[in-house]
Design a protein around this motif. Sequence first.
Motif, short mmCIF file in Angstrom:
data_model
loop_
_atom_site.label_atom_id
_atom_site.label_comp_id
_atom_site.label_asym_id
_atom_site.label_seq_id
_atom_site.Cartn_x
_atom_site.Cartn_y
_atom_site.Cartn_z
N TYR A 221 -9.41 20.54 -42.91
CA TYR A 221 -8.29 20.97 -43.75
C TYR A 221 -8.28 22.49 -43.91
O TYR A 221 -7.22 23.13 -43.86
CB TYR A 221 -8.37 20.29 -45.12
N ASP A 222 -9.48 23.06 -44.07
CA ASP A 222 -9.59 24.52 -44.15
C ASP A 222 -9.06 25.19 -42.89
O ASP A 222 -8.33 26.17 -42.96
CB ASP A 222 -11.06 24.90 -44.37
N ARG A 223 -9.38 24.65 -41.72
CA ARG A 223 -8.88 25.21 -40.46
C ARG A 223 -7.37 25.01 -40.33
O ARG A 223 -6.66 25.87 -39.81
CB ARG A 223 -9.60 24.57 -39.27
N TYR A 224 -6.88 23.87 -40.83
CA TYR A 224 -5.43 23.60 -40.79
C TYR A 224 -4.67 24.65 -41.62
O TYR A 224 -3.67 25.21 -41.16
CB TYR A 224 -5.15 22.19 -41.32
N VAL A 225 -5.15 24.91 -42.82
CA VAL A 225 -4.49 25.90 -43.69
C VAL A 225 -4.57 27.29 -43.06
O VAL A 225 -3.61 28.06 -43.08
CB VAL A 225 -5.10 25.90 -45.10
N ALA A 226 -5.73 27.63 -42.48
CA ALA A 226 -5.92 28.96 -41.89
C ALA A 226 -4.98 29.20 -40.72
O ALA A 226 -4.47 30.31 -40.54
CB ALA A 226 -7.37 29.11 -41.43
N VAL A 227 -4.73 28.16 -39.92
CA VAL A 227 -3.90 28.33 -38.72
C VAL A 227 -2.42 28.08 -39.01
O VAL A 227 -1.56 28.86 -38.56
CB VAL A 227 -4.39 27.38 -37.60
N CYS A 228 -2.13 27.04 -39.76
CA CYS A 228 -0.73 26.64 -39.96
C CYS A 228 -0.06 27.32 -41.16
O CYS A 228 1.17 27.43 -41.20
CB CYS A 228 -0.65 25.12 -40.12
N LEU B 216 -8.24 14.32 -36.88
CA LEU B 216 -7.42 14.41 -35.67
C LEU B 216 -5.98 14.78 -36.00
O LEU B 216 -5.33 15.50 -35.23
CB LEU B 216 -7.47 13.07 -34.90
N SER B 217 -5.49 14.32 -37.15
CA SER B 217 -4.14 14.71 -37.58
C SER B 217 -4.06 16.20 -37.86
O SER B 217 -3.09 16.87 -37.49
CB SER B 217 -3.74 13.92 -38.84
N SER B 218 -5.10 16.73 -38.52
CA SER B 218 -5.15 18.17 -38.79
C SER B 218 -5.13 18.96 -37.49
O SER B 218 -4.40 19.95 -37.35
CB SER B 218 -6.40 18.52 -39.59
N TYR B 219 -5.92 18.52 -36.53
CA TYR B 219 -5.99 19.24 -35.27
C TYR B 219 -4.75 19.03 -34.40
O TYR B 219 -4.44 19.87 -33.55
CB TYR B 219 -7.27 18.89 -34.51
N GLY B 220 -4.04 17.92 -34.62
CA GLY B 220 -2.75 17.76 -33.97
C GLY B 220 -1.76 18.81 -34.44
O GLY B 220 -1.05 19.43 -33.64
N ALA B 221 -1.74 19.04 -35.77
CA ALA B 221 -0.87 20.08 -36.34
C ALA B 221 -1.31 21.48 -35.88
O ALA B 221 -0.48 22.34 -35.60
CB ALA B 221 -0.89 19.99 -37.86
N ILE B 222 -2.63 21.69 -35.80
CA ILE B 222 -3.15 22.97 -35.33
C ILE B 222 -2.74 23.22 -33.88
O ILE B 222 -2.34 24.33 -33.50
CB ILE B 222 -4.68 23.03 -35.48
N ALA B 223 -2.81 22.17 -33.05
CA ALA B 223 -2.45 22.31 -31.64
C ALA B 223 -0.99 22.73 -31.49
O ALA B 223 -0.65 23.58 -30.66
CB ALA B 223 -2.69 21.00 -30.90
N LYS B 224 -0.11 22.14 -32.31
CA LYS B 224 1.31 22.53 -32.26
C LYS B 224 1.49 23.99 -32.64
O LYS B 224 2.27 24.72 -32.02
CB LYS B 224 2.12 21.64 -33.21
N THR C 52 -5.30 37.03 -28.21
CA THR C 52 -6.39 37.20 -29.19
C THR C 52 -6.36 36.09 -30.23
O THR C 52 -7.39 35.52 -30.59
CB THR C 52 -6.28 38.56 -29.89
N GLY C 53 -5.15 35.77 -30.72
CA GLY C 53 -5.01 34.70 -31.70
C GLY C 53 -5.43 33.36 -31.14
O GLY C 53 -6.11 32.57 -31.81
N LEU C 54 -5.04 33.09 -29.89
CA LEU C 54 -5.43 31.84 -29.25
C LEU C 54 -6.95 31.73 -29.12
O LEU C 54 -7.53 30.68 -29.40
CB LEU C 54 -4.78 31.74 -27.86
N GLN C 55 -7.59 32.81 -28.70
CA GLN C 55 -9.04 32.80 -28.52
C GLN C 55 -9.76 32.57 -29.85
O GLN C 55 -10.74 31.83 -29.91
CB GLN C 55 -9.50 34.12 -27.90
#
Length: 309
Positions: free
Chosen positions: A123-130, A218-226, A235-238
């Motif tokens: 969830y922390d990674r989801y908020v950071a990216v999305c 997996l749902s969080s990372y699905g949203a992150i992938a989008k 740089t952002g992708l890396q």
Amino acid sequence: MMEKLNASSEGYFILLGFSKWPQLEVILFVVILIFYLMTLIGNLFIIILSYLDSYSHLHTPMYYFLSNLSFLDLCYTTSSIPQLLVNLWGPEKTISYAGCLVQLYFVLALGTTECVLLVVMSYDRYVAVCRPLHYTVIMHPRFCHMLALACWVSGFTTSALHSSFTFWVPLCGHHQVDHFFCEVPALLQLSCVDIHANELTLMVMSSIFVVIPLILILSSYGAIAKAVLRMQTTTGLQKVFGTCGAHLMVVFLFFIPVMCIYLQPPTETSQDQGKFIALFYTVVTPSLNPLIYTLRNKDVRGALRRQMG
């Protein structure tokens, strides 16, 4: 009719562990000791470095949760591995009734806590990216402390109920646990009564704390992938793949072996395979976590250089 005995009257259990393969015991002792020392050194390194380096990125929510994961892995391995090393080294393979109860409680508690903590980290990674513009508002330090506390409380509360329910089951005369530590499926095999209710409870608890967390991750990372696919900068992708990829690898290393153990019907073959699978997620995975998170991490390398002057 087989006489039913209470395990507490005997005072001990015999952990059979890897006694079917005596030629492997010395090799396993050396390998497990190496991985255990790697776990202690690697996770203590992350905890101490995060505490000492107060002027870096290591005081962000991601590294706060990573420190919790490192402390959790230290406790998780220590709850079973020292006993395993003692049993592999000498002829005595016993554990007291109280010791078995305590070990089961902490293994369940820490394992459940890790399942929930990995959801919080995703969830922390989801908020950071999305939602990067709202990250500091959403992942406020107080909210992070509440999330971490909720992980620990849920794990220890659930374990108290589940371990009590397991030890209420009357056991037969022999006390040979066909595993290298006290765990629910192996203890239930000692029962003299119908254990369908316990097996159903185990399946329900595994679904709640293994399957549902994995779906949420997996749902969080699905949203992150989008969100990543919409990024224009390399740089952002890396950076996203560096942090999220490490967490996703840890998730698979932990959840896949656990699902193999707790979400399949027990058989004699699966019991033997289960020992080696359990060995993987109790010994190997906790030792790899520090390497996965820090090997290519610039924040950690920078913090280490600052501490070394």
